[in-house]
Motif scaffolding. Structure first.
Motif, PDB file in Angstrom:
ATOM      1  N   ALA A  37      31.208 -10.049  84.700  1.00 63.94           N
ATOM      2  CA  ALA A  37      30.584  -9.456  83.508  1.00 63.94           C
ATOM      3  C   ALA A  37      31.545  -9.471  82.327  1.00 63.94           C
ATOM      4  O   ALA A  37      31.144  -9.746  81.188  1.00 63.94           O
ATOM      5  CB  ALA A  37      30.134  -8.027  83.820  1.00 63.94           C
ATOM      6  N   GLN A  38      32.822  -9.173  82.573  1.00 64.58           N
ATOM      7  CA  GLN A  38      33.809  -9.208  81.492  1.00 64.58           C
ATOM      8  C   GLN A  38      33.992 -10.619  80.957  1.00 64.58           C
ATOM      9  O   GLN A  38      34.092 -10.832  79.744  1.00 64.58           O
ATOM     10  CB  GLN A  38      35.144  -8.660  81.984  1.00 64.58           C
ATOM     11  CG  GLN A  38      35.176  -7.159  82.174  1.00 64.58           C
ATOM     12  CD  GLN A  38      36.481  -6.690  82.791  1.00 64.58           C
ATOM     13  OE1 GLN A  38      37.067  -7.378  83.633  1.00 64.58           O
ATOM     14  NE2 GLN A  38      36.942  -5.521  82.386  1.00 64.58           N
ATOM     15  N   ALA A  39      34.035 -11.599  81.857  1.00 66.13           N
ATOM     16  CA  ALA A  39      34.214 -12.985  81.425  1.00 66.13           C
ATOM     17  C   ALA A  39      33.036 -13.440  80.565  1.00 66.13           C
ATOM     18  O   ALA A  39      33.222 -14.071  79.511  1.00 66.13           O
ATOM     19  CB  ALA A  39      34.381 -13.890  82.637  1.00 66.13           C
ATOM     20  N   GLU A  40      31.819 -13.138  80.999  1.00 65.03           N
ATOM     21  CA  GLU A  40      30.639 -13.521  80.209  1.00 65.03           C
ATOM     22  C   GLU A  40      30.648 -12.822  78.856  1.00 65.03           C
ATOM     23  O   GLU A  40      30.348 -13.435  77.820  1.00 65.03           O
ATOM     24  CB  GLU A  40      29.366 -13.186  80.970  1.00 65.03           C
ATOM     25  CG  GLU A  40      29.058 -14.141  82.116  1.00 65.03           C
ATOM     26  CD  GLU A  40      27.643 -13.976  82.625  1.00 65.03           C
ATOM     27  OE1 GLU A  40      26.703 -14.307  81.866  1.00 65.03           O
ATOM     28  OE2 GLU A  40      27.470 -13.494  83.760  1.00 65.03           O
ATOM     29  N   GLY A  41      30.975 -11.529  78.840  1.00 63.88           N
ATOM     30  CA  GLY A  41      31.006 -10.797  77.583  1.00 63.88           C
ATOM     31  C   GLY A  41      32.067 -11.328  76.636  1.00 63.88           C
ATOM     32  O   GLY A  41      31.846 -11.430  75.425  1.00 63.88           O
ATOM     33  N   LEU A  42      33.233 -11.672  77.178  1.00 66.29           N
ATOM     34  CA  LEU A  42      34.300 -12.237  76.363  1.00 66.29           C
ATOM     35  C   LEU A  42      33.865 -13.562  75.748  1.00 66.29           C
ATOM     36  O   LEU A  42      34.102 -13.824  74.556  1.00 66.29           O
ATOM     37  CB  LEU A  42      35.546 -12.430  77.216  1.00 66.29           C
ATOM     38  CG  LEU A  42      36.757 -13.023  76.508  1.00 66.29           C
ATOM     39  CD1 LEU A  42      37.525 -11.933  75.771  1.00 66.29           C
ATOM     40  CD2 LEU A  42      37.683 -13.721  77.487  1.00 66.29           C
ATOM     41  N   CYS A  43      33.242 -14.410  76.537  1.00 64.56           N
ATOM     42  CA  CYS A  43      32.795 -15.712  76.040  1.00 64.56           C
ATOM     43  C   CYS A  43      31.734 -15.550  74.945  1.00 64.56           C
ATOM     44  O   CYS A  43      31.764 -16.259  73.927  1.00 64.56           O
ATOM     45  CB  CYS A  43      32.242 -16.550  77.190  1.00 64.56           C
ATOM     46  SG  CYS A  43      33.487 -17.104  78.371  1.00 64.56           S
ATOM     47  N   GLU A  44      30.816 -14.622  75.143  1.00 68.87           N
ATOM     48  CA  GLU A  44      29.803 -14.379  74.120  1.00 68.87           C
ATOM     49  C   GLU A  44      30.453 -13.900  72.824  1.00 68.87           C
ATOM     50  O   GLU A  44      30.104 -14.356  71.730  1.00 68.87           O
ATOM     51  CB  GLU A  44      28.793 -13.344  74.610  1.00 68.87           C
ATOM     52  CG  GLU A  44      27.685 -13.066  73.607  1.00 68.87           C
ATOM     53  CD  GLU A  44      26.662 -12.058  74.118  1.00 68.87           C
ATOM     54  OE1 GLU A  44      25.745 -11.713  73.338  1.00 68.87           O
ATOM     55  OE2 GLU A  44      26.772 -11.626  75.273  1.00 68.87           O
ATOM     56  N   ALA A  45      31.423 -12.995  72.943  1.00 72.06           N
ATOM     57  CA  ALA A  45      32.112 -12.497  71.755  1.00 72.06           C
ATOM     58  C   ALA A  45      32.879 -13.608  71.049  1.00 72.06           C
ATOM     59  O   ALA A  45      32.931 -13.664  69.814  1.00 72.06           O
ATOM     60  CB  ALA A  45      33.058 -11.364  72.149  1.00 72.06           C
ATOM     61  N   ALA A  46      33.479 -14.517  71.829  1.00 68.16           N
ATOM     62  CA  ALA A  46      34.220 -15.636  71.240  1.00 68.16           C
ATOM     63  C   ALA A  46      33.301 -16.548  70.443  1.00 68.16           C
ATOM     64  O   ALA A  46      33.697 -17.102  69.410  1.00 68.16           O
ATOM     65  CB  ALA A  46      34.939 -16.420  72.329  1.00 68.16           C
ATOM     66  N   ASN A  47      32.079 -16.721  70.914  1.00 72.06           N
ATOM     67  CA  ASN A  47      31.118 -17.563  70.211  1.00 72.06           C
ATOM     68  C   ASN A  47      30.549 -16.885  68.976  1.00 72.06           C
ATOM     69  O   ASN A  47      30.359 -17.513  67.935  1.00 72.06           O
ATOM     70  CB  ASN A  47      29.975 -17.957  71.149  1.00 72.06           C
ATOM     71  CG  ASN A  47      30.347 -19.090  72.075  1.00 72.06           C
ATOM     72  OD1 ASN A  47      31.014 -20.034  71.667  1.00 72.06           O
ATOM     73  ND2 ASN A  47      29.936 -19.011  73.329  1.00 72.06           N
ATOM     74  N   VAL A  48      30.283 -15.581  69.081  1.00 71.47           N
ATOM     75  CA  VAL A  48      29.649 -14.857  67.977  1.00 71.47           C
ATOM     76  C   VAL A  48      30.637 -14.607  66.844  1.00 71.47           C
ATOM     77  O   VAL A  48      30.306 -14.777  65.662  1.00 71.47           O
ATOM     78  CB  VAL A  48      29.051 -13.531  68.478  1.00 71.47           C
ATOM     79  CG1 VAL A  48      28.579 -12.674  67.303  1.00 71.47           C
ATOM     80  CG2 VAL A  48      27.891 -13.795  69.431  1.00 71.47           C
ATOM     81  N   LEU A  75      34.154  -7.418  66.929  1.00 69.07           N
ATOM     82  CA  LEU A  75      34.766  -8.015  68.114  1.00 69.07           C
ATOM     83  C   LEU A  75      35.632  -6.987  68.836  1.00 69.07           C
ATOM     84  O   LEU A  75      35.575  -6.863  70.071  1.00 69.07           O
ATOM     85  CB  LEU A  75      35.615  -9.220  67.702  1.00 69.07           C
ATOM     86  CG  LEU A  75      36.509  -9.817  68.795  1.00 69.07           C
ATOM     87  CD1 LEU A  75      35.677 -10.394  69.928  1.00 69.07           C
ATOM     88  CD2 LEU A  75      37.439 -10.888  68.206  1.00 69.07           C
ATOM     89  N   LEU A  76      36.421  -6.244  68.093  1.00 75.64           N
ATOM     90  CA  LEU A  76      37.290  -5.235  68.685  1.00 75.64           C
ATOM     91  C   LEU A  76      36.480  -4.193  69.451  1.00 75.64           C
ATOM     92  O   LEU A  76      36.841  -3.799  70.569  1.00 75.64           O
ATOM     93  CB  LEU A  76      38.123  -4.573  67.586  1.00 75.64           C
ATOM     94  CG  LEU A  76      39.200  -3.586  68.018  1.00 75.64           C
ATOM     95  CD1 LEU A  76      40.236  -4.275  68.902  1.00 75.64           C
ATOM     96  CD2 LEU A  76      39.872  -2.976  66.791  1.00 75.64           C
ATOM     97  N   GLU A  77      35.382  -3.753  68.890  1.00 80.25           N
ATOM     98  CA  GLU A  77      34.524  -2.779  69.568  1.00 80.25           C
ATOM     99  C   GLU A  77      33.957  -3.356  70.861  1.00 80.25           C
ATOM    100  O   GLU A  77      33.905  -2.681  71.901  1.00 80.25           O
ATOM    101  CB  GLU A  77      33.383  -2.349  68.641  1.00 80.25           C
ATOM    102  CG  GLU A  77      33.821  -1.466  67.487  1.00 80.25           C
ATOM    103  CD  GLU A  77      32.640  -0.956  66.684  1.00 80.25           C
ATOM    104  OE1 GLU A  77      31.479  -1.170  67.108  1.00 80.25           O
ATOM    105  OE2 GLU A  77      32.869  -0.333  65.627  1.00 80.25           O
TER     106      GLU A  77
END
Length: 374
Positions: A37-48, A75-77
């Motif tokens: 879940a953290q990896a997916e969330g990180l990747c989504e944040a990197a794209n957005v 992103l920080l939040e």
């Protein structure tokens, strides 16, 4: 060497650094591990919020590239909500802890690191590039990795505390390990370590309680791409991965990821299978260190990675290509190093970036001709 600026600190999530492609935001996952879940969330944040490019560093951190100044607060939040960034910027800044990526829950590496993270507020204010290493597996894995204050497996079988730059350290117990580490950090500051910046450059004599003669155990076998008892190891050329490709891999396997300082990912519980942009064999490209270079880095005067890809199959040994004399991609010496200077390359042997060169003013074509003949 061409002009460059030594910042004196490393970026983190609370203190991003401006690069040529936008803000660079560094993320230090606790214990160097991302849940699915953290990896997916990180990747989504990197794209957005960024340009979708993620770097795995030599300190087993992740860097999100191309983040906009307007998008950074959101992103920080999101990173805090994922449990990847501490809500306290002071604790986050003190959490540069590199761990043996093969730790298991409850072992010495896991226990010491967990306690140290819980006690970060007890550390003094340290220079920005200082970091900790917890390498307490059966054999040390991180002997060549950067770190100023080190807890390692000793040749005697116990644990030792060692100051970087010293060949030996002092025996410690598991129960006293974090107390000793914090005490050494306070000594470092009190004895003028802020001026030196790093433990290895600090010339003060160690206090008697930590100047022991205990040697680290022989290093363990190096991690290699392919099958591993904990899953599968994938190499990332130059440490770079596209966020969308990484997210697709994680979704397909529902897998946790462990970060390593060798620009490899350990995917837990996965049977080795091909994956886009990740390498499952010990390919020549994985023996080349190359920073992002120009134009993504404003301090680099040359492009680096296209040349690195051309040279990888031609060079025997470790090759380092640096856009400037800082040598961000590799702190230690390499068999061959090309350093950018005023739009061309200097070539040195068995050296770090910026060392006295054997050849100067090389074009990429001339560098290929020289190294291809070695």
């Amino acid at each position: 060497m061409s002009g460059f600026v030594v910042k004196g600190w490393c970026p983190d999530a609370w203190r991003p650094m401006m690069a040529g492609d936008g803000l660079l935001v560094r993320v230090r996952p606790p214990l160097g591990r991302l849940t699915a879940a953290q990896a997916e969330g990180l990747c989504e944040a990197a794209n957005v919020h960024g340009n979708g490019q993620i770097d795995l560093t030599a300190r087993a951190n992740l860097q999100l590239r191309g983040v906009t100044e307007a998008g950074w607060p959101a992103l920080l939040e999101e990173l805090q909500a994922l449990g990847l960034v501490d809500p306290d910027p002071v604790r986050e800044g003190r959490g540069a802890i590199l761990v043996d990526p093969m730790w298991r829950e409850g072992d010495d590496t896991h226990g010491i690191t967990t306690e140290l993270r819980a006690r970060l507020v007890e550390l003094p204010a340290l220079p920005g590039k200082v970091g900790f290493v917890v390498d307490a597996g059966a054999r040390p894995m991180l002997s060549d990795a950067p770190g100023d204050f080190r807890i390692e497996r000793a040749a005697t079988g116990g644990l030792l505390l060692r100051a970087d730059g010293r060949a030996t350290g002092v025996a410690i117990s598991r129960e006293d390990a974090v107390d000793a580490l914090i005490r050494l950090a306070h000594w470092f500051v009190a004895s003028g370590g802020q001026a030196a910046g790093r433990m290895a450059r600090h010339g003060a004599a160690l206090p008697e309680w930590t100047s022991g003669a205990v040697s680290p155990a022989p290093a363990g076998e190096s991690l290699r791409p392919g099958a591993h008892p904990m899953g599968a190891v994938y190499g990332l050329p130059f440490g770079r991965i596209d966020a969308a490709e990484l997210a697709a891999f994680v979704r397909a396997h529902r897998v946790a990821l462990r970060l390593t300082p060798w620009r490899m990912l350990l995917a837990e519980g996965v049977v080795p299978a091909p994956a886009a942009a990740m390498v499952l064999e010990d390919a020549p490209i994985l023996h080349v260190d190359a920073c992002v270079g120009a134009p993504a880095c404003p301090q680099a005067s040359v492009a680096t990675r296209d040349l690195a890809a051309r040279l990888a199959p031609l060079v025997t040994g470790r090759l380092h290509i640096s856009g400037c004399a800082k040598g961000c991609a590799r702190a230690r010496a390499a068999d061959w190093v090309l350093t950018g200077r005023e739009g061309a390359f200097d070539l040195a042997r068995n050296a770090r970036a910026g060392a006295a060169p054997l050849h100067t003013g090389l074009t990429p074509e001339r560098a290929v001709a020289l190294l291809g003949a070695c």
